[in-house]
Scaffold this active site. Sequence first.
Site, PDB file in Angstrom:
ATOM      1  N   GLY A  13       0.824  -1.215   0.000  1.00  0.00           N
ATOM      2  CA  GLY A  13       0.000   0.000   0.000  1.00  0.00           C
ATOM      3  C   GLY A  13       0.846   1.248   0.000  1.00  0.00           C
ATOM      4  N   SER A  15       1.342   3.354  -2.646  1.00  0.00           N
ATOM      5  CA  SER A  15       1.043   4.310  -3.721  1.00  0.00           C
ATOM      6  C   SER A  15       0.672   5.681  -3.176  1.00  0.00           C
ATOM      7  CB  SER A  15      -0.075   3.770  -4.615  1.00  0.00           C
ATOM      8  OG  SER A  15      -1.228   3.474  -3.850  1.00  0.00           O
ATOM      9  N   ASN A  92       1.731  -2.311   5.417  1.00  0.00           N
ATOM     10  CA  ASN A  92       1.061  -1.027   5.634  1.00  0.00           C
ATOM     11  C   ASN A  92      -0.346  -0.977   5.049  1.00  0.00           C
ATOM     12  OD1 ASN A  92       0.990   2.120   5.823  1.00  0.00           O
ATOM     13  ND2 ASN A  92       0.666   1.644   3.662  1.00  0.00           N
ATOM     14  N   SER A 144      -2.753   0.398  14.813  1.00  0.00           N
ATOM     15  CA  SER A 144      -3.464   1.675  14.980  1.00  0.00           C
ATOM     16  C   SER A 144      -3.779   1.879  16.453  1.00  0.00           C
ATOM     17  CB  SER A 144      -4.772   1.630  14.186  1.00  0.00           C
ATOM     18  OG  SER A 144      -5.606   2.707  14.562  1.00  0.00           O
ATOM     19  N   TYR A 157     -12.308  -2.792  12.240  1.00  0.00           N
ATOM     20  CA  TYR A 157     -10.955  -2.213  12.123  1.00  0.00           C
ATOM     21  C   TYR A 157     -10.154  -2.425  13.413  1.00  0.00           C
ATOM     22  CZ  TYR A 157      -7.511   1.501  11.002  1.00  0.00           C
ATOM     23  OH  TYR A 157      -6.375   2.216  10.742  1.00  0.00           O
TER      24      TYR A 157
HETATM   25  P1  NDP Z   1      -4.666   5.429   2.452  1.00  0.00           P
HETATM   26  O1  NDP Z   1      -6.096   5.067   2.244  1.00  0.00           O
HETATM   27  O2  NDP Z   1      -4.217   6.819   2.240  1.00  0.00           O
HETATM   28  O3  NDP Z   1      -3.729   4.474   1.538  1.00  0.00           O
HETATM   29  C1  NDP Z   1      -3.957   3.097   1.550  1.00  0.00           C
HETATM   30  C2  NDP Z   1      -2.919   2.398   0.707  1.00  0.00           C
HETATM   31  O4  NDP Z   1      -3.152   1.001   0.831  1.00  0.00           O
HETATM   32  C3  NDP Z   1      -3.007   2.717  -0.764  1.00  0.00           C
HETATM   33  O5  NDP Z   1      -1.694   2.732  -1.279  1.00  0.00           O
HETATM   34  C4  NDP Z   1      -3.781   1.547  -1.337  1.00  0.00           C
HETATM   35  O6  NDP Z   1      -3.448   1.229  -2.686  1.00  0.00           O
HETATM   36  C5  NDP Z   1      -3.303   0.428  -0.452  1.00  0.00           C
HETATM   37  N1  NDP Z   1      -4.216  -0.695  -0.349  1.00  0.00           N
HETATM   38  C6  NDP Z   1      -5.458  -0.734   0.179  1.00  0.00           C
HETATM   39  N2  NDP Z   1      -5.950  -1.974   0.104  1.00  0.00           N
HETATM   40  C7  NDP Z   1      -4.989  -2.745  -0.484  1.00  0.00           C
HETATM   41  C8  NDP Z   1      -4.893  -4.101  -0.842  1.00  0.00           C
HETATM   42  N3  NDP Z   1      -5.892  -4.955  -0.615  1.00  0.00           N
HETATM   43  N4  NDP Z   1      -3.758  -4.542  -1.437  1.00  0.00           N
HETATM   44  C9  NDP Z   1      -2.718  -3.699  -1.690  1.00  0.00           C
HETATM   45  N5  NDP Z   1      -2.752  -2.392  -1.364  1.00  0.00           N
HETATM   46  C10 NDP Z   1      -3.881  -1.926  -0.787  1.00  0.00           C
HETATM   47  O7  NDP Z   1      -4.324   4.928   3.944  1.00  0.00           O
HETATM   48  P2  NDP Z   1      -3.262   5.482   5.015  1.00  0.00           P
HETATM   49  O8  NDP Z   1      -1.986   5.795   4.359  1.00  0.00           O
HETATM   50  O9  NDP Z   1      -3.912   6.516   5.854  1.00  0.00           O
HETATM   51  O10 NDP Z   1      -3.096   4.199   5.945  1.00  0.00           O
HETATM   52  C11 NDP Z   1      -2.020   3.299   5.818  1.00  0.00           C
HETATM   53  C12 NDP Z   1      -2.069   2.321   6.968  1.00  0.00           C
HETATM   54  O11 NDP Z   1      -1.973   3.026   8.199  1.00  0.00           O
HETATM   55  C13 NDP Z   1      -3.345   1.492   7.051  1.00  0.00           C
HETATM   56  O12 NDP Z   1      -3.040   0.182   7.477  1.00  0.00           O
HETATM   57  C14 NDP Z   1      -4.145   2.225   8.115  1.00  0.00           C
HETATM   58  O13 NDP Z   1      -5.069   1.387   8.740  1.00  0.00           O
HETATM   59  C15 NDP Z   1      -3.040   2.671   9.046  1.00  0.00           C
HETATM   60  N6  NDP Z   1      -3.389   3.778   9.917  1.00  0.00           N
HETATM   61  C16 NDP Z   1      -3.692   5.011   9.385  1.00  0.00           C
HETATM   62  C17 NDP Z   1      -4.032   6.054  10.236  1.00  0.00           C
HETATM   63  C18 NDP Z   1      -4.352   7.410   9.721  1.00  0.00           C
HETATM   64  O14 NDP Z   1      -4.766   8.259  10.545  1.00  0.00           O
HETATM   65  N7  NDP Z   1      -4.198   7.705   8.447  1.00  0.00           N
HETATM   66  C19 NDP Z   1      -4.091   5.854  11.697  1.00  0.00           C
HETATM   67  C20 NDP Z   1      -3.756   4.530  12.124  1.00  0.00           C
HETATM   68  C21 NDP Z   1      -3.416   3.542  11.262  1.00  0.00           C
HETATM   69  P3  NDP Z   1      -4.237   1.889  -3.956  1.00  0.00           P
HETATM   70  O15 NDP Z   1      -4.066   3.377  -3.801  1.00  0.00           O
HETATM   71  O16 NDP Z   1      -3.503   1.379  -5.140  1.00  0.00           O
HETATM   72  O17 NDP Z   1      -5.653   1.442  -3.843  1.00  0.00           O
END
Ligand code: NDP
Length: 251
Positions: A13, A15, A92, A144, A157
């Site tokens: 993840g 990107s 991630n 998280s 979640y």
């Molecule tokens: P975003 O929604 O901004 O980005 C998610 C990323 O994960 C994208 O690159 C997406 O790819 C990829 N992704 C989602 N599902 C899949 C899958 N099945 N296979 C491969 N790639 C996947 O999320 P965040 O950056 O905010 O979050 C990243 C991590 O941090 C997550 O695990 C989230 O739970 C955790 N987190 C985030 C918090 C926050 O406040 N932002 C707080 C606590 C934890 P694509 O774009 O190609 O779809």
Amino acid sequence: MFDLTGRTALVTGASRGLGRGIALALARQGADVAVNYRGRAAAAAAVVGEIEALGRRAIAVQGDTSAGRESCEAIVAATLQALGRIDILVNNAGITRDNLLVRMDAAEWDEVIATNLSGPFWMIRAVARPMMKARGGRIINMSSAAGRMGNAGQANYASAKAGLIGLTKSVARELASRGVTCNAIAPGLIETELTADLPQQARDYVLGVTPLGKIGTADDVAAAAVYFASDEAAYVTGQVIGVDGGMVMGS
Ligand code: NDP
């Protein structure tokens, strides 16, 4: 400090959001990086370009980490083929499908468990043997604050993120003798697309329970990933670090 020259990382993840920030931060410390993504090929290609501009090798690896064993094995195989080794795995990729418990349907539960818990399990399963053979490795799981505290509207979640902490500690115990560490990061509220639609009321609530009184950035989280990935963290495993402005203070 935290020199990752010669290391290869696979970040799921990557990107956008935190994954992108971690991929870039690892590259800045000298690592080559495989940028996994699910749907956004152009965004992943842009991250690859940014890493290459830093003088590191990078590839984009399409693959759905929620789709089970074969899909995760294919992501690992593509990385090994292109970059030769995986020293650092950052699990991630994650999603939210928030709903109140009494309204949550099977798809909302299943998708979040498949992405946020089963995905990391199959990714770790796929890198474990190569890392054990290399007698070293770093596994970093993105949990998280919700996984440590629970959160109304996030039964799916919070369960997945709490499960990921159990997975982290079990993997840490199983692989320690081979020099492989496994740690988790538990961010609080960080500004990304995942949290962009959060209602103001929810934001205000989080800020109210965050001693440092502000929302975090991807760089705040990436710094913890760089530390766990480094030689300096060789004696640290099975740990959960909160990057949450002090929201959760566990012992
Ligand atoms: P975003 O929604 O901004 O980005 C998610 C990323 O994960 C994208 O690159 C997406 O790819 C990829 N992704 C989602 N599902 C899949 C899958 N099945 N296979 C491969 N790639 C996947 O999320 P965040 O950056 O905010 O979050 C990243 C991590 O941090 C997550 O695990 C989230 O739970 C955790 N987190 C985030 C918090 C926050 O406040 N932002 C707080 C606590 C934890 P694509 O774009 O190609 O779809």
